[in-house]
Scaffold this active site. Structure first.
Site, PDB file in Angstrom:
ATOM      1  N   GLY A 219       0.890  -1.544   0.068  1.00 57.42           N
ATOM      2  CA  GLY A 219       0.146   0.250   0.293  1.00 57.42           C
ATOM      3  C   GLY A 219       0.962   1.803   0.578  1.00 57.42           C
ATOM      4  O   GLY A 219       2.416   1.344  -0.520  1.00 57.42           O
ATOM      5  N   ASN A 220       0.090   1.924   0.003  1.00 56.99           N
ATOM      6  CA  ASN A 220       0.828   3.651   0.296  1.00 56.99           C
ATOM      7  C   ASN A 220       0.449   4.668   1.673  1.00 56.99           C
ATOM      8  O   ASN A 220      -0.467   4.206   2.563  1.00 56.99           O
ATOM      9  CB  ASN A 220       0.376   4.162  -1.098  1.00 56.99           C
ATOM     10  CG  ASN A 220      -0.628   5.123  -1.516  1.00 56.99           C
ATOM     11  OD1 ASN A 220      -1.019   5.623  -0.737  1.00 56.99           O
ATOM     12  ND2 ASN A 220      -0.706   4.418  -2.376  1.00 56.99           N
ATOM     13  N   ARG A 221       0.771   5.530   1.379  1.00 60.49           N
ATOM     14  CA  ARG A 221       0.472   6.257   2.732  1.00 60.49           C
ATOM     15  C   ARG A 221      -0.694   7.307   2.653  1.00 60.49           C
ATOM     16  O   ARG A 221      -0.293   8.199   3.478  1.00 60.49           O
ATOM     17  CB  ARG A 221       2.154   6.658   3.614  1.00 60.49           C
ATOM     18  CG  ARG A 221       2.755   5.882   3.986  1.00 60.49           C
ATOM     19  CD  ARG A 221       4.146   6.403   4.457  1.00 60.49           C
ATOM     20  NE  ARG A 221       4.609   7.280   5.397  1.00 60.49           N
ATOM     21  CZ  ARG A 221       5.613   8.747   4.851  1.00 60.49           C
ATOM     22  NH1 ARG A 221       6.780   8.201   4.299  1.00 60.49           N
ATOM     23  NH2 ARG A 221       5.646   9.487   5.460  1.00 60.49           N
ATOM     24  N   SER A 222      -0.943   7.759   1.541  1.00 62.18           N
ATOM     25  CA  SER A 222      -1.623   8.310   1.293  1.00 62.18           C
ATOM     26  C   SER A 222      -3.149   8.399   2.541  1.00 62.18           C
ATOM     27  O   SER A 222      -3.926   7.015   2.469  1.00 62.18           O
ATOM     28  CB  SER A 222      -2.536   8.803  -0.134  1.00 62.18           C
ATOM     29  OG  SER A 222      -3.353   9.403   0.102  1.00 62.18           O
ATOM     30  N   ALA A 286      -3.936   8.376  -4.416  1.00 64.92           N
ATOM     31  CA  ALA A 286      -2.346   7.658  -4.492  1.00 64.92           C
ATOM     32  C   ALA A 286      -3.314   6.178  -5.041  1.00 64.92           C
ATOM     33  O   ALA A 286      -2.572   5.134  -4.299  1.00 64.92           O
ATOM     34  CB  ALA A 286      -1.799   7.628  -3.334  1.00 64.92           C
TER      35      ALA A 286
END
Ligand SMILES: Cc1cc2nc3c(=O)[nH]c(=O)nc-3n(C[C@H](O)[C@H](O)[C@H](O)COP(=O)(O)O)c2cc1C
Length: 421
Positions: A219-222, A286
């Site tokens: 995943g990502n940190r958005s 994102a």
């Protein structure tokens, strides 16, 4: 032009309210001012009286010689209750500077002086420009008060960092320059005119998660805060807003339709359906560029393994796919989280390659902005040029993005050819 009710509370920066009133007058707005009793220690009421050309009110128990009228308006024949008449007539209430004390009162609904009573009776949009010592600003009580006021719809103009009033002190808490506060006030006025009335706006927000197994993901940190700020701003301007939220855990604005997704593929298919009926698409999510080539159905066990290699495959480029499906009259805005040098050149290339109308460029190498933070600082790239939006709250940045959307729609250009340039 608008009627601005300017609230001035007690802080060193009270003197800057004079320049704010002067700039507002110069821009054609009429201004009435209310000062708190404490603010008189920093700024005598004669100054704002002279600059606004109208009586400045302080006490609840004093009569308003102008009977609530703004400069240029005839005074009514009856003698109204001053705080009610001023807020009834104003198009926007702007408190600048907003002291920690006044913010606490507004958050808890206290009405113990003319400014706090007026704020409580106000149904117009509210802009708050906090200014105080850095520790006061960072105190959890002040942060909670600001978050609550924002949640209720106030636009908070984030303070600047730099030298503070106490000698030798440096940090966050300086009142932003008056031109930035006036810009926020003017953006809020777009609420009253419902400048996006009748438009259907689709906003994606958050960060996609691509499952590795039943419990793990790439995943990502958005956080989704930027996208939700955009949705809230568009809804406040009268648009019919739908969000597609990828794993967003922060509170969602009311009055907006929210659809939840997890992966890039889900986001793509929901977006494709919703895009058909949208007039404006803002892709703030994102979306993962890669996903595991295979997903284990259970949980991959650690026992007996020295390591684990993941093979990733590219996901579909959702924004490029939607750009390919666009119909005339649709406006497409993308986001680009770039890192370091050449960010603007790469954003411009993306604008052309994907056939977008605007790209909001986030340089994620800058500390304190972008993913997971409350503030942002962006460059909005369009075919006509670039607009630097200075560091501010995500709500301020969202207002600047929606201003750009409005400009793009006022001066429609034919849909760009994907891949041109
Ligand atoms: C010299 C001095 C400077 C001050 N500057 C600030 C300030 O910049 N911001 C702030 O929130 N409070 C500041 N204060 C404290 C406020 O004046 C105080 O909390 C007051 O009760 C605010 O009242 P009001 O919110 O009704 O205007 C300062 C106090 C003094 C004595």
């Amino acid at each position: 032009m608008a009627r601005i009710l300017l609230g001035v509370s007690g802080g060193i920066a009270a003197y800057k309210s004079v320049e704010l009133a002067r700039l507002a007058n110069k821009a054609g707005h009429s201004v009435r001012a209310i000062q708190t009793p404490a603010s008189l220690n920093f700024l005598g009421r004669a100054t704002l009286t002279a600059v606004t050309g109208a009586p400045v009110l302080v006490e609840e128990w004093e009569r308003d010689p102008a009977r609530g009228a703004f400069p240029g308006e005839p005074a009514p024949e009856h003698d109204p209750i001053s705080h009610l008449e001023l807020v009834r007539r104003c198009d926007v209430l702007c408190v600048a500077p907003a002291s920690a004390n006044t913010l606490a009162k507004l958050a808890s609904g206290l009405a113990d002086n003319l400014l706090s009573s007026a704020a409580l009776a106000c149904t117009a949009p509210v802009v708050l420009a906090p200014a105080m010592n850095g520790h006061m600003y960072e105190h959890p009580a002040t942060r909670a008060n600001l978050a609550l006021l924002e949640q209720r719809g106030a636009l908070v103009v984030a303070p600047d960092s730099g030298a503070l009033a106490s000698r030798g002190e440096w940090g966050i808490g300086r009142l932003p320059e008056p031109d930035r506060i006036l810009a926020a006030v003017e953006q809020r006025l777009a609420y009253a005119t419902r400048s996006l009335d009748g438009l259907r706006v689709l906003v994606t927000a958050g960060g996609t998660r691509e499952p590795i197994d039943a419990v793990r993901f790439v995943g990502n940190r958005s956080s989704g805060r930027m996208g939700l700020a955009l949705a809230k701003e568009a809804a406040a301007r009268g648009a019919e807003v739908t969000t597609i939220l990828a794993n967003v855990l922060v509170p969602r604005p009311d009055g907006v339709r929210h659809l939840d997704v997890e992966t890039a593929e889900e986001l793509g298919s929901v977006a494709s359906v919703e895009f058909e009926r949208a007039d404006v698409l803002v892709m703030a999510a994102a979306v993962g560029d890669f996903r595991p080539s295979a997903r284990e159905s259970g949980k991959i066990a650690k026992l007996g393994r020295d390591g684990l290699s993941l093979e990733l495959e590219p996901t579909t480029d959702v924004l490029a796919a939607l750009a390919g499906e666009r119909r005339p009259g649709q406006t497409l805005v993308g986001f680009a989280a770039e890192h370091g040098d050449g960010a603007s050149v790469r954003a411009r290339a993306k604008l052309a390659r994907k056939g977008l109308d605007a790209i909001v460029l986030n340089d994620v190498s800058l500390p304190g902005i972008g993913f997971e933070s409350a503030d942002n600082e962006v460059t909005i790239v369009t075919r006509a040029g670039e607009l630097e939006v200075p560091r501010g709250s995500k709500a301020e940045v969202a207002a600047a993005v929606m201003d750009t959307v409005e400009e793009l729609r006022r001066a429609p250009v034919s849909a760009p050819e994907v891949g041109a340039r």
